[in-house]
Design a protein around this motif. Structure first.
Motif, short mmCIF file in Angstrom:
data_model
loop_
_atom_site.label_atom_id
_atom_site.label_comp_id
_atom_site.label_asym_id
_atom_site.label_seq_id
_atom_site.Cartn_x
_atom_site.Cartn_y
_atom_site.Cartn_z
N ARG A 1 -13.91 18.47 -45.23
CA ARG A 1 -14.61 17.57 -46.15
C ARG A 1 -13.81 16.29 -46.38
NH1 ARG A 1 -15.48 22.65 -48.48
NH2 ARG A 1 -13.79 22.38 -49.99
N ARG A 2 -12.49 16.42 -46.52
CA ARG A 2 -11.66 15.22 -46.73
C ARG A 2 -11.68 14.32 -45.50
NH1 ARG A 2 -6.86 18.97 -48.11
NH2 ARG A 2 -5.50 17.19 -47.74
N ARG A 3 -11.52 14.94 -44.33
CA ARG A 3 -11.50 14.14 -43.09
C ARG A 3 -12.85 13.44 -42.86
NH1 ARG A 3 -12.63 11.54 -39.46
NH2 ARG A 3 -11.82 11.52 -37.31
N LYS A 4 -13.94 14.15 -43.11
CA LYS A 4 -15.26 13.56 -42.93
C LYS A 4 -15.45 12.35 -43.84
CE LYS A 4 -20.19 14.73 -43.01
NZ LYS A 4 -21.19 15.81 -43.28
N TRP A 5 -15.05 12.50 -45.11
CA TRP A 5 -15.21 11.39 -46.05
C TRP A 5 -14.30 10.24 -45.67
CZ3 TRP A 5 -12.32 8.53 -49.46
CH2 TRP A 5 -13.04 7.74 -50.37
N LEU A 6 -13.05 10.53 -45.36
CA LEU A 6 -12.11 9.48 -44.98
C LEU A 6 -12.60 8.71 -43.77
CD1 LEU A 6 -8.79 11.50 -45.38
CD2 LEU A 6 -9.50 9.59 -46.82
N GLY A 7 -13.14 9.44 -42.79
CA GLY A 7 -13.60 8.79 -41.56
C GLY A 7 -14.71 7.79 -41.79
N ASN A 8 -15.48 8.00 -42.85
CA ASN A 8 -16.59 7.09 -43.16
C ASN A 8 -16.21 5.99 -44.15
OD1 ASN A 8 -18.51 8.43 -41.53
ND2 ASN A 8 -18.86 9.96 -43.12
N HIS A 9 -14.96 6.00 -44.63
CA HIS A 9 -14.61 5.05 -45.69
C HIS A 9 -13.23 4.41 -45.50
CE1 HIS A 9 -17.73 7.63 -47.49
NE2 HIS A 9 -18.11 6.52 -48.09
N VAL A 10 -12.78 4.29 -44.27
CA VAL A 10 -11.48 3.66 -44.02
C VAL A 10 -11.44 2.25 -44.59
CG1 VAL A 10 -9.86 2.87 -42.26
CG2 VAL A 10 -11.02 5.07 -41.98
N GLU A 11 -12.46 1.45 -44.31
CA GLU A 11 -12.48 0.06 -44.78
C GLU A 11 -12.59 -0.01 -46.29
OE1 GLU A 11 -15.48 -2.12 -42.74
OE2 GLU A 11 -14.53 -1.93 -40.78
N ASP A 12 -13.40 0.86 -46.89
CA ASP A 12 -13.54 0.86 -48.35
C ASP A 12 -12.21 1.17 -49.02
OD1 ASP A 12 -16.26 0.43 -47.99
OD2 ASP A 12 -16.74 2.55 -48.08
N ILE A 13 -11.50 2.14 -48.48
CA ILE A 13 -10.22 2.54 -49.05
C ILE A 13 -9.22 1.39 -48.98
CG2 ILE A 13 -8.23 4.08 -48.78
CD1 ILE A 13 -10.27 6.15 -47.64
N THR A 14 -9.09 0.82 -47.79
CA THR A 14 -8.09 -0.24 -47.63
C THR A 14 -8.45 -1.48 -48.45
OG1 THR A 14 -9.22 -0.92 -45.59
CG2 THR A 14 -7.35 0.55 -45.36
N TYR A 15 -9.74 -1.76 -48.58
CA TYR A 15 -10.15 -2.92 -49.37
C TYR A 15 -9.80 -2.74 -50.84
CZ TYR A 15 -13.13 -6.30 -51.78
OH TYR A 15 -13.61 -7.30 -52.61
N MET A 16 -10.20 -1.59 -51.41
CA MET A 16 -9.94 -1.38 -52.84
C MET A 16 -8.45 -1.16 -53.10
SD MET A 16 -12.78 -1.99 -54.15
CE MET A 16 -11.95 -1.96 -55.73
N ALA A 17 -7.76 -0.50 -52.19
CA ALA A 17 -6.32 -0.33 -52.38
C ALA A 17 -5.62 -1.69 -52.32
CB ALA A 17 -5.75 0.60 -51.31
N GLY A 18 -6.12 -2.57 -51.46
CA GLY A 18 -5.57 -3.92 -51.38
C GLY A 18 -5.78 -4.70 -52.67
N LEU A 19 -6.97 -4.58 -53.25
CA LEU A 19 -7.23 -5.25 -54.53
C LEU A 19 -6.31 -4.70 -55.62
CD1 LEU A 19 -11.11 -5.62 -54.87
CD2 LEU A 19 -9.42 -7.40 -54.44
N LEU A 20 -6.17 -3.39 -55.63
CA LEU A 20 -5.31 -2.76 -56.64
C LEU A 20 -3.87 -3.25 -56.48
CD1 LEU A 20 -5.69 -0.61 -58.87
CD2 LEU A 20 -4.96 1.11 -57.21
N SER A 21 -3.42 -3.36 -55.26
CA SER A 21 -2.07 -3.85 -54.99
C SER A 21 -1.91 -5.30 -55.44
CB SER A 21 -1.77 -3.72 -53.50
OG SER A 21 -0.56 -4.38 -53.17
N SER A 22 -2.91 -6.12 -55.15
CA SER A 22 -2.80 -7.55 -55.46
C SER A 22 -2.82 -7.82 -56.97
CB SER A 22 -3.94 -8.32 -54.79
OG SER A 22 -5.19 -7.98 -55.37
N ARG A 23 -3.36 -6.89 -57.75
CA ARG A 23 -3.46 -7.08 -59.20
C ARG A 23 -2.48 -6.18 -59.96
NH1 ARG A 23 -5.47 -11.91 -60.13
NH2 ARG A 23 -7.13 -12.33 -58.60
N ALA A 24 -1.48 -5.69 -59.25
CA ALA A 24 -0.55 -4.75 -59.86
C ALA A 24 0.15 -5.33 -61.09
CB ALA A 24 0.49 -4.32 -58.83
N ASP A 25 0.56 -6.59 -61.02
CA ASP A 25 1.28 -7.20 -62.15
C ASP A 25 0.42 -7.28 -63.40
OD1 ASP A 25 3.52 -7.49 -60.59
OD2 ASP A 25 3.09 -9.58 -60.04
N ASP A 26 -0.89 -7.25 -63.23
CA ASP A 26 -1.81 -7.34 -64.37
C ASP A 26 -2.26 -5.97 -64.86
OD1 ASP A 26 -1.82 -10.17 -64.21
OD2 ASP A 26 -3.31 -10.07 -62.59
N LEU A 27 -1.67 -4.92 -64.29
CA LEU A 27 -2.04 -3.55 -64.66
C LEU A 27 -0.83 -2.73 -65.11
CD1 LEU A 27 -4.46 -2.81 -61.69
CD2 LEU A 27 -5.12 -3.05 -64.10
#
Length: 220
Positions: free
Chosen positions: A103-129
């Protein structure tokens, strides 16, 4: 490996297993040095049993590792069933962790771009969190997030080559979401601006989707 080669390997293992001699005593039908030979034979038998158990344990662990790797690489329980000649239920019973990995692999395989995009936003706003307490721990998690993002970019680049562990990139991506992002979300302070609020909200959405899709009640 042929059956003869496997048997030879087992004999070699049995010869290497130290055993304590067991002497049940003389028998009325003993002939000559038969008691001594019997003691030696019982020792070999005991060593063979221990070698058999060691081989079975090692083979079982190796098979389980191979099954896990296969599922991390996208195989379903139906695929394993086709190889083993047994039902999917049999695979679930023998390797109960495979359903969750699938189940984890199936979900990850369909959301690689979503994960990296949102993780990137979270990283870029770290100082404000940054939370009011635990600044050092929070920033350590952010560094882990950024390292995970860099690895993900390399792992999922179009020209990436298979490494010594072909499934490693999926386990690393799973850790990025299920461990690092989760801990950051739980620890984050109040967003300092709308951009930080959007990043945190989006990351929570990704994690909630992950939890829903990978729950045991989800179809495997």
């Amino acid at each position: 490996m042929s059956a003869e080669e496997a048997e030879r390997l087992v004999r070699q293992m049995a010869n290497a297993v130290p055993v304590e001699a067991i002497d049940p005593g003389p028998k009325g039908s003993d002939f000559g040095d038969e008691q001594e030979r019997r003691v030696a034979a019982l020792g070999r038998f005991r060593a063979a049993l221990e070698a058999e158990e060691l081989m079975a344990d090692a083979a079982g662990r190796h098979t389980a590792t191979a099954a896990v790797e296969t599922v991390w690489l996208g195989a379903s329980l139906a695929d394993l069933s086709a190889v083993t000649g047994r039902s999917r239920q049999a695979a679930r019973k023998r390797w109960p962790e495979l359903g969750g990995i699938y189940r984890r692999r199936k979900w990850l395989g369909n959301h690689v771009e979503d994960i990296t995009y949102m993780a990137g936003l979270l990283s870029s706003r770290a100082d404000d969190l940054v939370p009011g307490r635990g600044h050092g721990t929070f920033m350590k998690l952010i560094r882990q997030l950024r390292e995970g993002l860099r690895r993900s970019e390399d792992d999922f680049a179009p020209d990436t080559r298979e490494g010594t562990d072909p499934a490693a990139r999926w386990r690393a991506l799973d850790d990025l979401v299920n461990v690092t992002m989760r801990e950051i979300i739980e620890m984050a302070g109040k967003p300092a601006n709308p951009e930080a609020d959007f990043a945190l909200h989006g990351a929570r959405g990704v994690l909630a989707y992950y939890d829903h899709a990978t729950a045991e009640s989800a179809e495997a």
